[in-house]
Enzyme design. Structure first.
Site: not given
Length: 638
Positions: A28, A562
């Site tokens: 990821c 993020h």
């Protein structure tokens, strides 16, 4: 000194036991995710000491190595080379991890996966049904009114057609066509079949049958059932997928659906349903016998196992026992058992809701607990307690103690079909004893759950988000003016990429970010769904799931933005990237938009982590802004 990606990958490969111990690999924004054959072959100490690996942990069958944005993808590419493996998606890795779990755990997980999507419908119907029934008992005139009729219609619809909801969700979970799944669910409750709840009051000779293949098949529906529907749809999905692989493509469109429905339909009506119905009969006979076992022991046993019969979908059939009791003695002693069991499951569910940090768990648990208090336990059992198991067992213990008390107090009801708080209306002669029974059931189940159940650390990362966040990703007036602010994009400063409230790094609802493993920085609880460049720089990385961006800037600052916690699971839904890797950007330039409402609806926290991933290189790092921030206000300096 530049990191040696190939060396890092090779050391990881050796530490996890080589190719023979690897099932799949993916990554990821920050982590390398591996599924291994045998965890005992992993040298954890060696892994943790590898240059470039910032942390290692195992979760849900996955070995996750924290490497960092802009780096993990390069290490991953080298890892594929050295291992000879092919790239896998995060979903494939997740599926491989699940496949390693014990069969029982996989079955429980499958049940949870089937029920979680349909919980809103069940919770809404459960709450409405409990309230409507309570009002009907309290006000007989209301029970005969048109208002009662239409509200009763609204409230019981989800339960009347529950097999269809379950079938659609099960088909999605098992990888079949959801519309074929719906057809199987409809077959099981077709109006040409006798309603399952009416069968118990009929003589066996009066139930019509079909004579097929030398067998007699009763024309009976399966309203309120759970297990036979899931089994039927599981078989349907296996059959459908097999046919897709073996039927020629030119005739697959009509042959596969036709054969799937016909074969599954016959199996369901002719085998799955009847077998389950026979099991029901034995369970009901056992229940009738056991509650008469002396000194309340039988009642205690049934108080414990009652939730298991809810799982099997046969609890509605207990009305037969209750009706028989009222007909013979005028007192229903079964109702207190069911009430104690239901109330205890609600208490266990409430304990989970109050103790959990996961936003989605909270949002399901608390209303489900209220529904259980009103006598409708399916949301609590299927959505929460069965999923986590310990709350189910703790609720069973509370139900057992409460049912024993109910038997000792000789509590009896004058009606049936109502439990929990509305049950006070049918136990008027035993109100005090009934209240004590419910209180004890609640206390035992709640206390046991509170002290024995622990939330999975990965689930705990998704904390409840603030309710006053703006639910839109659309540009606002602030957005237009923010880009007019003049900033020195080449200074050794980072400007806020998002408008919202600054959260200290250690309060970011993600253990990895909060611990500073990926660098120092802050979180921002967003008020609008727009991300802009925090300085002049270059996009160093973007994720396929669009939720994270890496950007390098002045003084070689490497920053990770993020958006949200665990939003990788949204697979890009609600996110739009406006830049690509390698693109030069100016401070204030839009990089991404995201939908705060979608993030919350998916059960995740929208808090964005803004981290200087190489902060160790800057001893003068300092956060200079707290509280509310507009975009492009100075946040930290190096």
């Amino acid at each position: 000194m530049a990191m040696d990606y190939a060396k890092c990958a090779k050391e990881i490969f050796d530490a996890v036991g080589g190719r023979s111990n690897l099932v799949s690999a993916a990554h990821c924004a920050t982590r390398l995710r591996l599924v291994t054959v045998d965890n005992s072959k992993i040298d954890m100490k060696k892994l943790e000491n590898i240059d470039g690996v910032k942390g290692v942990f195992s979760n849900n069958g996955q070995l996750q190595l924290i490497i960092g944005t802009g780096t993990v993808n390069k290490v991953y590419d080298e890892f594929l080379k050295v291992s000879g493996m092919t790239a896998a998606t995060k979903e494939e890795v997740k599926a491989a991890a699940v496949a390693k779990q014990p069969v029982f755990k996989r079955m429980i997980k499958a049940l949870g996966d089937v029920f979680v999507p349909i919980l809103p419908a069940i919770v809404a119907s459960g709450l409405m049904m409990g309230l409507v029934e309570a009002l009907g008992k309290a006000m007989p005139a209301f029970a005969g009114s048109d208002w009662y009729g239409i509200l009763d219609l609204f409230s019981n619809t989800a339960f009347t057609f529950l097999p269809i909801l379950i079938a659609v969700s099960a088909a999605r979970v098992f990888g079949g066509n959801i519309f074929l799944g719906a057809v199987i669910g409809m077959i099981m409750i077709h109006p040409n079949l006798i309603n399952a709840w009416s069968v118990a009051s009929m003589d066996a000779a009066d139930i019509p049958v079909w004579h097929l293949f030398g067998f007699s098949i009763r024309q009976v529906g399966y309203q309120g059932h759970v297990i036979p529907v899931i089994i039927a749809v599981w078989i349907m999905c296996k059959l459908e997928n097999w046919l897709h692989k073996h039927v020629p493509e030119m005739i697959d469109l009509f042959v596969t659906p036709l054969c799937t429905v016909l074969i599954t339909g016959f199996l369901t009506i002719g085998l799955i349903g009847p077998v389950f119905s026979t099991a029901e009969t034995y369970v009901l006979e056992f229940a009738s016998w056991i509650i008469t076992v002396g000194h309340g022991i039988g009642a205690m046993i049934m108080g414990a196992i009652y939730p298991l019969t809810v799982v099997c979908g046969i609890h509605h059939m207990y009305n037969v026992i209750e009706a028989g009791m009222l007909a013979s003695d005028g007192v229903n002693i079964w109702m207190p058992i069911a009430s104690a069991a239901n109330f205890a499951q609600g208490a266990a569910c409430l304990a989970v809701g109050l103790k959990a940090r996961n936003y989605k768990t909270k949002s399901i648990s608390i209303p489900s607990a209220l529904s259980a208090a009103l006598g409708i336990t399916e949301p609590a059992i299927f959505g929460v307690n069965l999923r986590f198991m310990k709350p189910l067992v703790c609720g069973m213990a509370g139900g057992a103690v409460g049912a024993l008390l109910g038997s000792i107090f000789h509590i009896g009801a004058t009606s049936y079909g109502v439990t929990g708080i509305p049950g006070f209306l049918t136990t008027l002669d035993y109100s005090a004893q009934y209240a004590i029974m419910l209180a004890v059931s609640f206390a035992v189940a709640f206390a046991l759950t509170w002290f024995t159940w622990k939330e999975d650390p990965e689930d705990a990362k998704v904390t409840a988000a603030k309710t006053d966040d703006a639910p839109t990703a659309e540009p606002t007036a602030t957005e237009e003016t923010a880009e007019e602010v003049t900033v020195d994009g080449t200074a050794k400063k980072l400007y806020a990429p998002i408008q919202g409230t600054i959260v200290p790094r250690n309060e970011i609802p993600d253990d990895t970010f909060a611990a500073g493993v990926l660098g120092n920085g802050v979180g921002i609880d967003p008020e609008e769904g727009v991300v802009v460049a925090p300085f002049d720089g270059e996009i160093s990385s973007v994720t396929d799931t669009k939720h994270a961006i890496g950007i390098t800037g002045p003084a070689d600052m490497e920053v990770l933005i993020h958006v949200g916690v665990d939003t990788v699971n949204m697979k890009g839904d609600g996110f739009e990237l406006l830049v690509e890797e390698g693109q030069k950007v100016k401070a204030g330039q839009k990089l991404m938009t995201f939908d705060i409402a979608k993030i919350k609806a998916a059960g995740y926290s929208p808090v964005a982590a803004v981290l200087l991933t190489n902060s160790d290189d800057y001893p003068e790092f300092k956060v200079v802004k707290t509280g509310k921030t507009q975009r492009l206000e100075e946040v930290f300096t190096v």
